[in-house]
Design a protein around this motif. Sequence first.
Motif, PDB file in Angstrom:
ATOM      1  N   ARG A   6      48.730 -17.122 -15.376  1.00 18.65           N
ATOM      2  CA  ARG A   6      49.592 -17.564 -16.480  1.00 18.65           C
ATOM      3  C   ARG A   6      50.394 -18.800 -16.084  1.00 18.65           C
ATOM      4  O   ARG A   6      51.284 -19.199 -16.825  1.00 18.65           O
ATOM      5  N   SER A  24      44.595 -14.671 -20.556  1.00 20.72           N
ATOM      6  CA  SER A  24      44.274 -16.031 -20.108  1.00 20.72           C
ATOM      7  C   SER A  24      42.926 -16.408 -20.729  1.00 20.72           C
ATOM      8  O   SER A  24      42.166 -15.549 -21.161  1.00 20.72           O
ATOM      9  N   THR A  58      47.318 -19.406 -21.404  1.00 12.67           N
ATOM     10  CA  THR A  58      47.233 -18.136 -22.160  1.00 12.67           C
ATOM     11  C   THR A  58      47.142 -18.447 -23.661  1.00 12.67           C
ATOM     12  O   THR A  58      47.634 -19.482 -24.113  1.00 12.67           O
TER      13      THR A  58
END
Lengths: 177, 369, 298, 165
Positions: free
Chosen positions: B45, A70, A109
Amino acid sequence: MNNNFVKGSWQEILDWAQNKSINMLHYCTGCGAIELPPTMTSRYDMSRFGIGPAATPRQADLLLVTGYLSTKTLRRLVYTYEQMQAPKFVVGFGSCTINGGMYWDSYNTIKQLDKYLPVEMYIAGCMPRPEAILDGLLKLKKMIADGEADGYQRYEENKDFYHQNQEAVLGEVQRTQ
Amino acid sequence: MDKNTQTEIFFGPNHPGVPGNYGINYQFEGDTVTSARANAGHLHRGFEKLMEERIWIKNTALVPRICVEEPDINEMVYAMGFEAIGEIEVPRRADYIRSIILELARIQGHIFSIGGNAAGIGQYTVMHWGTLTRDYLLDIFEEITGARVYHIYIRPGGVRQDIEAETFAKILDLMDELENERFPDLEKALFENPNAQKRWQGKAVITKEEAIEMGATGPVLRANGVPHDLRKMMPYAAYDDVEFEVPTGKNGDAWDRIKIARDDMLQSIKIIRQLINKIPDGPVQADLGNGLKYRIPKGDAYVKIESKRGEYGYYMVSDGSLKPYRVHVRGASTPLGLYGVREFLPGTRIADVPVWAKSLGICPPEFDR
Amino acid sequence: MIDLIYKIGHFLLITIFTMALGLLFMGIARKIVARIQKRYGPPIYQPYLDVLKLFGKNAITHGFIFDFGAVMALGGVITTLFFIPLGSWQLYSMEGTVLLIIYLLAVASLGMAMGTVGSGNPQASVGISRALTQMLGYELPYLVILFALIFRYQTSSIWGLMQAQAGSFLNWNLFAYPLMALVAFVVLIGMMGKKPFDAMIAPSEIGSGPVVESGGKYLGMLLLQKSITIIIELALYVNLFLGGADNIFSFSFKMLIVWVLATMFGSLFPRFRIEDGVKFFWKWPLGIAILQALYIII
Amino acid sequence: MRNEKDLLQLMNAHFNPLKLEIKREQNVSLEFEKEELIQALSFLKSHSYKHLSTISCVDWLEEGEFELVYHLFSYTDLINISLKTRIEREPGIFQTAKEIWPVAEFYERDIHDFFGVKFKGNDNLEELILENWQEIPPMRKDFDTRKFVNDKFEWRDYNGQKHTD
């Protein structure tokens, strides 16, 4: 950091010593880190090749990027990478570092690791198995012994390419030197 | 934080003592932590966003990657959510197989956390033995599902494929081996070790009221003598057909939680044996038509199951289309990892911070998602 | 003049030999611990490769204090080599007294302390404060034992103490005063910082303690310092309790036995917290040491 | 030990919920007006519903509303209750449940991170999961993650052909 990496016989001896004893940084950045304990412990035993965990970036030569990154982790990873001492190597784990993998459309990400850090080698797999990790690390040892693993020199030479990409994603990044 | 007496340590994302990619920034004075703050978000994410972009069946591959220590829990909760909204009846054999997989995952998770806790206090031998034992379980998973960690095996409506008889025999052999050889080793090396007991006793105490107030469940609650276990309170899959006790502790400290992890494993072995003996025949997958066109009516449901760290739940909303409208993941260690660090870490010693973090089972990908 | 060159040559020989022996012992220890953990573990000569690699790496310095600390640690430890009889080799060990050794060992750890404070990392200062408190812990019972021995044999020079145990192995201090030898063994584990007394280099708590900021050649120097410290402390134990030895090989063999025992003993115990460690030292070892001392005096 | 029906009668007696529904065995859901929800929460907490699982937020873009769902559980009734309410998308303001459950402060911070809902009374609403995020809160339906990734990151091109097209 002195930049004169003189290619002499002394360097070959150091390369040989480097590949025999690698300190891997114990930094599990992504989900691939769950396959590291089996590799480091009794069943697959990475330490018989001289690869052992190191607690801090100062003592480490190998930075394993285990899985996706990330943007928050990328910032800390860049700081960690710059704290490490040359000769240092980066190995990308799993498909998330190659092309974003399972999170190719995630807003948080990064998609390619080698735009931000010089990567010696990728180990494919959506979490590579311990055998794949060992195979990759053995190849890395051979590359170090032959002197091909010069990621840290590439990072020095085109420093602004890497810094631009990092700043594009992270905004302002503190630099140590 | 006044500068001269207190210094700050980034028990940061890159630290051998921290469970996963997660940081605790704490200030300390002398040898005691005075204030602490969770530095979460390193593993974010955007799962919930990605799930809204993918059709139902595709998410089964994405879902186990949320929590790395226990992937099957996510698959199970996702499948249960789908079945709850769509009122789908799962064949009984699939329920049994699901419970077997979940119990195997629980044993694997508990051994891994016992190894991690032992490494936190310097007992590396037990970490090596624990990870070695876990690998035998991963071999069984590889035999059943073809993959070591992410199995993508439990699907909405049942399981991907059946388990053959000799795999059942292998599971039973492994259970015997665990009970007669592996666990006694761990017992002697760790649980009868005076040092380990001294390092864990009375550390990271979370009382019953604090746990309930905070919404923490699982070993954290059961360590105070409260036998709350969702497998008993809201039975799902095949848990209503098996008998087992819920292990509890007395004074809610790290020592009790780790003993609960050990007793949980022994109970799981008992459950697996009962399940394998009583497993009925029949199909393992409800007939839901073509996987690419799964569609369930508009509706929402909150489903939760008992993971090794406590209640693990999904709130799923469907608007009748091919894709889920919204999936909200409630990780078992969310209250502890974010709120618990600020409230309960101050006061502990520096040497006990890894004991605190690991014995409470803080799993950062759960609340980073 | 010739005598001086001879002395310097002898000194260099001893230092290199001790470093090699210390690193060999560390390699053996890693192999034993690996075997206990059901794995192969690195080859025995791995520490030599580690040191060679470390001296090949670049290292960042944190100012003069940081450099001087590492040099002082290594220097302090090498000077103690002068005064320890290593089997047949003895440079100045005629004059080496036990108290001098204890003092010089303290100099080495103070040097490391100064180096880590120079590094400015809070984890390093927590590590070094633990190391010094632990030193406080094990020094007390150790001094009681040494005074008892000195009182018993009326000499404080190690050479003298070693001669006193000459003759058959029966009058080794190990058999003369078994309890004292046991206490000294536990204190030895504390001095070498092996588990369960390695709270100062606890990787999971404070990121390998004092050496957290030292990479490259600094870590190499500290590794060499650790290897020499191991040999010194083992030599001290063997001289005082196992009657020293006439040639270097049997001396090293005795040291190896003590070292293997200490490693096995340590690999099954988790780490003490620092104040539990000091409390432990002041409870059992100190009690037994005082008992033994009284037994000798009366 | 109440069962689902007694629980609904109890709630009906004290509040006027818009919708009552028994979803499945041991699962009940109620919908309230915005103003009534906080009282319903503290009412339930005093009636053995001590466990707050989590607070979820759903973004109904077409109706222009956020839906906040509070999931409670009772260790004596063993019933899961989900309290829902709707708030307008634009101002997106709601009271905090921090006084009833202190842990709610972090669930609200999480929702603020991803949906931009502001909770009156919860003072530290700064970023919890994301780090200096400039766009609109990412979990809203009108935030297109693929377009965002296209501009900010670069996919690897395998000799001219991106792996995603």
